[in-house]
Design a protein around this motif. Structure first.
Motif, mmCIF file in Angstrom:
data_model
loop_
_atom_site.group_PDB
_atom_site.id
_atom_site.type_symbol
_atom_site.label_atom_id
_atom_site.label_comp_id
_atom_site.label_asym_id
_atom_site.label_seq_id
_atom_site.Cartn_x
_atom_site.Cartn_y
_atom_site.Cartn_z
ATOM 1 N N LYS A 109 0.844 -1.197 0.000
ATOM 2 C CA LYS A 109 0.000 0.000 0.000
ATOM 3 C C LYS A 109 0.881 1.249 0.000
ATOM 4 N N PRO A 110 0.386 2.356 -0.552
ATOM 5 C CA PRO A 110 1.228 3.561 -0.609
ATOM 6 C C PRO A 110 1.528 4.141 0.770
ATOM 7 N N ILE A 111 2.763 4.610 0.925
ATOM 8 C CA ILE A 111 3.206 5.178 2.202
ATOM 9 C C ILE A 111 3.681 6.612 1.965
ATOM 10 N N ILE A 112 3.098 7.525 2.716
ATOM 11 C CA ILE A 112 3.479 8.936 2.614
ATOM 12 C C ILE A 112 4.286 9.295 3.853
ATOM 13 N N ALA A 113 5.494 9.803 3.659
ATOM 14 C CA ALA A 113 6.262 10.297 4.799
ATOM 15 C C ALA A 113 5.952 11.788 4.935
ATOM 16 N N ALA A 114 5.434 12.182 6.094
ATOM 17 C CA ALA A 114 5.151 13.594 6.376
ATOM 18 C C ALA A 114 6.248 14.064 7.318
ATOM 19 N N VAL A 115 7.164 14.869 6.781
ATOM 20 C CA VAL A 115 8.406 15.172 7.498
ATOM 21 C C VAL A 115 8.441 16.613 7.986
ATOM 22 N N SER A 116 8.633 16.771 9.294
ATOM 23 C CA SER A 116 8.890 18.074 9.890
ATOM 24 C C SER A 116 10.166 17.939 10.708
ATOM 25 N N GLY A 117 10.935 18.999 10.805
ATOM 26 C CA GLY A 117 12.155 18.944 11.612
ATOM 27 C C GLY A 117 13.194 17.997 11.008
ATOM 28 N N PHE A 118 13.973 17.360 11.892
ATOM 29 C CA PHE A 118 15.116 16.563 11.430
ATOM 30 C C PHE A 118 14.707 15.228 10.795
ATOM 31 N N ALA A 119 15.186 14.990 9.590
ATOM 32 C CA ALA A 119 15.119 13.647 8.985
ATOM 33 C C ALA A 119 16.564 13.320 8.642
ATOM 34 N N LEU A 120 17.225 12.649 9.557
ATOM 35 C CA LEU A 120 18.682 12.450 9.435
ATOM 36 C C LEU A 120 19.021 10.967 9.418
ATOM 37 N N GLY A 121 20.092 10.628 8.731
ATOM 38 C CA GLY A 121 20.566 9.246 8.725
ATOM 39 C C GLY A 121 19.418 8.287 8.409
ATOM 40 N N GLY A 122 19.264 7.286 9.287
ATOM 41 C CA GLY A 122 18.192 6.303 9.095
ATOM 42 C C GLY A 122 16.808 6.942 8.991
ATOM 43 N N GLY A 123 16.627 8.107 9.618
ATOM 44 C CA GLY A 123 15.333 8.804 9.515
ATOM 45 C C GLY A 123 15.098 9.281 8.091
ATOM 46 N N PHE A 124 16.121 9.876 7.480
ATOM 47 C CA PHE A 124 16.035 10.295 6.084
ATOM 48 C C PHE A 124 15.846 9.063 5.197
ATOM 49 N N GLU A 125 16.576 7.997 5.547
ATOM 50 C CA GLU A 125 16.470 6.784 4.728
ATOM 51 C C GLU A 125 15.055 6.203 4.784
ATOM 52 N N TYR A 126 14.398 6.311 5.947
ATOM 53 C CA TYR A 126 13.001 5.866 6.036
ATOM 54 C C TYR A 126 12.094 6.712 5.162
ATOM 55 N N ALA A 127 12.367 8.026 5.112
ATOM 56 C CA ALA A 127 11.572 8.892 4.234
ATOM 57 C C ALA A 127 11.793 8.468 2.779
ATOM 58 N N LEU A 128 13.059 8.161 2.440
ATOM 59 C CA LEU A 128 13.354 7.734 1.068
ATOM 60 C C LEU A 128 12.754 6.364 0.753
ATOM 61 N N LEU A 129 12.545 5.540 1.771
ATOM 62 C CA LEU A 129 11.910 4.232 1.573
ATOM 63 C C LEU A 129 10.397 4.366 1.393
ATOM 64 N N SER A 130 9.843 5.518 1.782
ATOM 65 C CA SER A 130 8.412 5.750 1.606
ATOM 66 C C SER A 130 8.159 6.099 0.136
ATOM 67 N N ASP A 131 6.877 6.183 -0.237
ATOM 68 C CA ASP A 131 6.574 6.409 -1.659
ATOM 69 C C ASP A 131 6.519 7.887 -2.025
ATOM 70 N N ILE A 132 6.041 8.707 -1.100
ATOM 71 C CA ILE A 132 5.923 10.152 -1.354
ATOM 72 C C ILE A 132 6.421 10.842 -0.082
ATOM 73 N N ILE A 133 7.227 11.889 -0.255
ATOM 74 C CA ILE A 133 7.617 12.680 0.920
ATOM 75 C C ILE A 133 6.958 14.043 0.793
ATOM 76 N N ILE A 134 6.189 14.447 1.813
ATOM 77 C CA ILE A 134 5.835 15.864 1.870
ATOM 78 C C ILE A 134 6.474 16.440 3.130
ATOM 79 N N ALA A 135 6.969 17.654 2.978
ATOM 80 C CA ALA A 135 7.801 18.226 4.030
ATOM 81 C C ALA A 135 7.211 19.532 4.525
ATOM 82 N N SER A 136 7.477 19.831 5.777
ATOM 83 C CA SER A 136 7.104 21.146 6.295
ATOM 84 C C SER A 136 8.248 22.111 5.994
ATOM 85 N N GLU A 137 7.963 23.407 6.142
ATOM 86 C CA GLU A 137 8.989 24.424 5.865
ATOM 87 C C GLU A 137 10.208 24.258 6.761
#
Ligand code: CAA
Length: 257
Positions: free
Chosen positions: A95-123
């Motif tokens: 199923k599709p996975i959207i990473a909704a990212v605010s603040g730090f997405a670092l290391g494995g956190g960034f990699e989890y966002a990249l493993l998701s299907d769509i990233i939307i980010a806060s300012e």
């Protein structure tokens, strides 16, 4: 299910997973990962869920793998137990996975966002693969997925220096689909996930599979895979319904079959 390191919540047809170790900026440890995998499996198995949101809090999506947990691991331990082997279980979710990212997405956190299907980010989102600055390299696919997402030169620059980029740079580089005001992030992620979840689940899964094949196979094979998936849509009730509804000028009633 009761979780200690994540919070799960269902809104309509959307399953939300919120990483919840705020004191450690949502650093990913093995307990959190097993909970995350269990929650992902539960949403994957639930026929009422059509899309998944993975998120954190305003300060951090996740500041990487837990350095306290990793620090004393030995080479024998990481190899014999194949450390991180169950950390990309998210890859098995259809199923599709959207990473909704605010603040730090670092290391494995960034990699989890990249493993998701769509990233939307806060300012206020910030992205980096800082592993080289603490004596390791990315281990959750970051070298591969970042290079694919933004090209060799910029990926090399980020990985070899650990430089952190803000959400505008991430948007310009093509890492994120969209940047939204911080206070609107959860709402916008839900609107997006709800839109996807309102469509036919087998169609959406086929579309996700076809797009992912662009990253997993050579172009010619990916195009054949796409055509096979496209043909298989004609077995679906939802293909007949979607096209009939268009011609009858009415909204479709998809039945996920
Ligand atoms: N692991 C464990 N604890 C972490 C952490 C991590 N990755 N990131 C932050 N924390 C903890 C801090 O130790 C601190 O805990 P204490 O209050 O107990 O000291 C708490 O979270 C708050 O962090 P800071 O005080 O450092 O907050 P800050 O606002 O000054 O800085 C930061 C924020 C820039 C994100 C900084 O915390 C930082 O650089 N974190 C580490 C980032 C990192 O190197 N991540 C990569 C990990 S390796 C990896 O992910 C491997 C892989 O590929 C799988």
């Amino acid at each position: 299910m009761v979780f200690e390191n994540i919070i799960t919540e269902v809104k309509g047809k959307v399953g939300i997973i919120t990483l919840n170790r705020p004191k450690a900026l949502n650093a990913l440890n093995s307990a959190l990962i097993s909970e995350l995998n269990a929650a992902l499996n539960a949403y994957e198995a639930d026929p009422n869920i059509g899309a998944i949101i993975l998120t954190g809090n305003e300060k951090a999506f996740a500041a990487g793998a837990d350095i306290r947990e990793m620090k004393d691991k030995t080479f024998d331990e990481v190899t014999s137990k194949n450390f991180l082997h169950d950390w990309d279980h998210i890859n098995t979710i259809t199923k599709p996975i959207i990473a909704a990212v605010s603040g730090f997405a670092l290391g494995g956190g960034f990699e989890y966002a990249l493993l998701s299907d769509i990233i939307i980010a806060s300012e206020t989102a910030k992205f980096s693969l800082p592993e080289t600055t603490i004596g390791v390299i990315p281990g959750l696919g970051g070298t591969q997925r970042l290079a694919q997402a933004i090209g060799k030169s910029k990926a090399m620059e980020m990985i070899l220096t650990g430089r952190m980029i803000d959400s505008s740079e991430a948007e310009r580089a093509g890492i994120v689909a969209r940047v939204v005001p911080t206070e609107k992030l959860q709402e916008e992620a839900l609107v997006l996930a709800t839109k996807i979840a309102s469509l036919s689940q087998p169609v959406i899964k086929a579309a996700k599979k076809a797009v992912l094949s662009a990253y997993e196979m050579p172009m010619a094979q990916g195009a054949v895979n796409e055509r096979t998936l496209f043909h298989s849509m004609f077995k679906l009730h939802d293909q007949k319904e979607g096209m009939a509804a268009f011609l009858e000028k009415r909204p479709p009633k998809f039945e996920n079959r």
